[in-house]
Design a protein around this motif. Structure first.
Motif, PDB file in Angstrom:
ATOM      1  N   ARG A  14       1.097  -1.288  -0.059  1.00 51.32           N
ATOM      2  CA  ARG A  14       0.028  -0.014  -0.174  1.00 51.32           C
ATOM      3  C   ARG A  14       1.015   1.002  -0.062  1.00 51.32           C
ATOM      4  O   ARG A  14       0.544   2.058  -0.845  1.00 51.32           O
ATOM      5  N   VAL A  17       2.648   1.541  -3.164  1.00 56.25           N
ATOM      6  CA  VAL A  17       1.673   2.350  -4.523  1.00 56.25           C
ATOM      7  C   VAL A  17       1.309   3.794  -4.085  1.00 56.25           C
ATOM      8  O   VAL A  17       1.482   4.616  -5.054  1.00 56.25           O
ATOM      9  N   ALA A  18       1.237   4.307  -2.923  1.00 53.71           N
ATOM     10  CA  ALA A  18       1.164   5.453  -2.525  1.00 53.71           C
ATOM     11  C   ALA A  18       2.378   6.428  -2.982  1.00 53.71           C
ATOM     12  O   ALA A  18       2.355   7.480  -3.563  1.00 53.71           O
ATOM     13  N   ILE A  31      -4.899   9.990  -4.155  1.00 57.64           N
ATOM     14  CA  ILE A  31      -4.091   8.819  -3.524  1.00 57.64           C
ATOM     15  C   ILE A  31      -4.846   7.972  -2.142  1.00 57.64           C
ATOM     16  O   ILE A  31      -4.850   6.862  -2.221  1.00 57.64           O
ATOM     17  N   THR A  35      -5.732   3.985  -2.606  1.00 61.01           N
ATOM     18  CA  THR A  35      -4.731   3.270  -1.684  1.00 61.01           C
ATOM     19  C   THR A  35      -5.706   2.997  -0.440  1.00 61.01           C
ATOM     20  O   THR A  35      -5.507   1.792   0.428  1.00 61.01           O
ATOM     21  N   LEU A 106      -6.570  -2.261  -4.615  1.00 62.28           N
ATOM     22  CA  LEU A 106      -5.265  -1.817  -4.468  1.00 62.28           C
ATOM     23  C   LEU A 106      -4.297  -2.322  -5.660  1.00 62.28           C
ATOM     24  O   LEU A 106      -3.582  -1.525  -6.219  1.00 62.28           O
ATOM     25  N   THR A 109      -5.022  -0.011  -8.635  1.00 64.34           N
ATOM     26  CA  THR A 109      -4.333   1.148  -8.654  1.00 64.34           C
ATOM     27  C   THR A 109      -2.823   1.010  -9.079  1.00 64.34           C
ATOM     28  O   THR A 109      -2.311   1.935  -9.748  1.00 64.34           O
ATOM     29  N   ALA A 110      -2.307  -0.099  -8.465  1.00 63.14           N
ATOM     30  CA  ALA A 110      -0.726  -0.358  -8.971  1.00 63.14           C
ATOM     31  C   ALA A 110      -0.767  -0.415 -10.313  1.00 63.14           C
ATOM     32  O   ALA A 110       0.126  -0.253 -11.184  1.00 63.14           O
TER      33      ALA A 110
END
Ligand SMILES: [Zn+2]
Length: 226
Positions: A14, A17-18, A31, A35, A106, A109-110
């Motif tokens: 997490r 990724v952030a 963000i 995340t 998540l 998002t990645a």
């Protein structure tokens, strides 16, 4: 306790990724949405890993996120960039029916970060920022007014306004605007119409009064009476 323990893998992922999103200059709200981290945690991440980093400083975007789809049709270049990005998002499984039906994860998002970083490597001077790309994906996932469809002529992907009455070609297939329109006068885009001047009527021969030949000075009636 060791940081390499598997039970902490999710938290590490997490944060990773952030950090990718911060490096791509994403806003705090984006963000948080991608995340699940709190705003305070995101600000601490930025201060800890980016604020004092040597070299070009990572900027923190302020204000509202993009909300206008008209950005992607501003110029032909914008259209091509949006279509390229949409193609990458589709290849990564981030668009389509399956992607729109599930809640944001998540891993999505990645993958979005990977797609956007690939896009930036293909178009280093692109107009589409991370925030624009995020907004474009959300708009295409909603599938309300816009969709990613194929151009009827070349088959390439393009962003289509679903409410448009005419079937539009992609920016590469569309013929350029006529040169006469680009040379318009005070109003751009409107061709100037030149009206011919009306013919001048022929002058009739004039008759002139004879010039008086008397050498006497002219006097008015009042002067003559006195
Ligand atoms: Zn086309």
């Amino acid at each position: 306790m060791r940081i390499s323990d598997s039970r902490y893998d999710r938290d590490r992922f997490r944060i990773e990724v952030a950090c990718r999103m911060i490096r791509n200059e994403a806003r705090t709200c984006t963000i948080r949405q991608g995340t699940g981290l709190s705003d305070d945690r995101i600000r601490k991440l930025y201060r800890s890993y980016f604020a004092a980093e040597p070299g070009p400083r990572v900027r923190r975007r302020r204000g509202k996120s993009p909300r206008q789809m008209s950005f992607f049709t501003r110029t032909a270049e914008h259209e091509v960039e949006a279509a390229t990005l949409a193609a990458l998002l589709r290849l990564c499984g981030l668009l389509g029916e399956r992607a729109s039906g599930r809640s944001e994860r998540l891993e999505d998002t990645a993958r979005f970060c990977s797609a956007y970083e690939t896009f930036r490597s293909l178009c280093p001077a692109a107009n589409v920022s991370f925030e624009h790309a995020w907004f474009l994906r959300q708009a295409l996932l909603r599938h309300e007014d816009y969709s990613a469809t194929r151009c009827p002529r070349c088959g390439g992907l393009r962003i289509r306004d679903r409410l448009a009455l005419q079937v539009e070609l992609c920016a590469a297939c569309r013929p350029p605007a006529p040169a006469a329109r680009r040379e318009a006068g005070p109003r751009r885009g409107v061709a100037r119409i030149r009206h011919p001047l009306p013919p001048v009527p022929a002058c009739e021969p004039r008759t002139y009064l004879p010039v008086p030949t008397s050498s006497e000075p002219h006097t008015c009636a009042a002067t003559q009476a006195s």
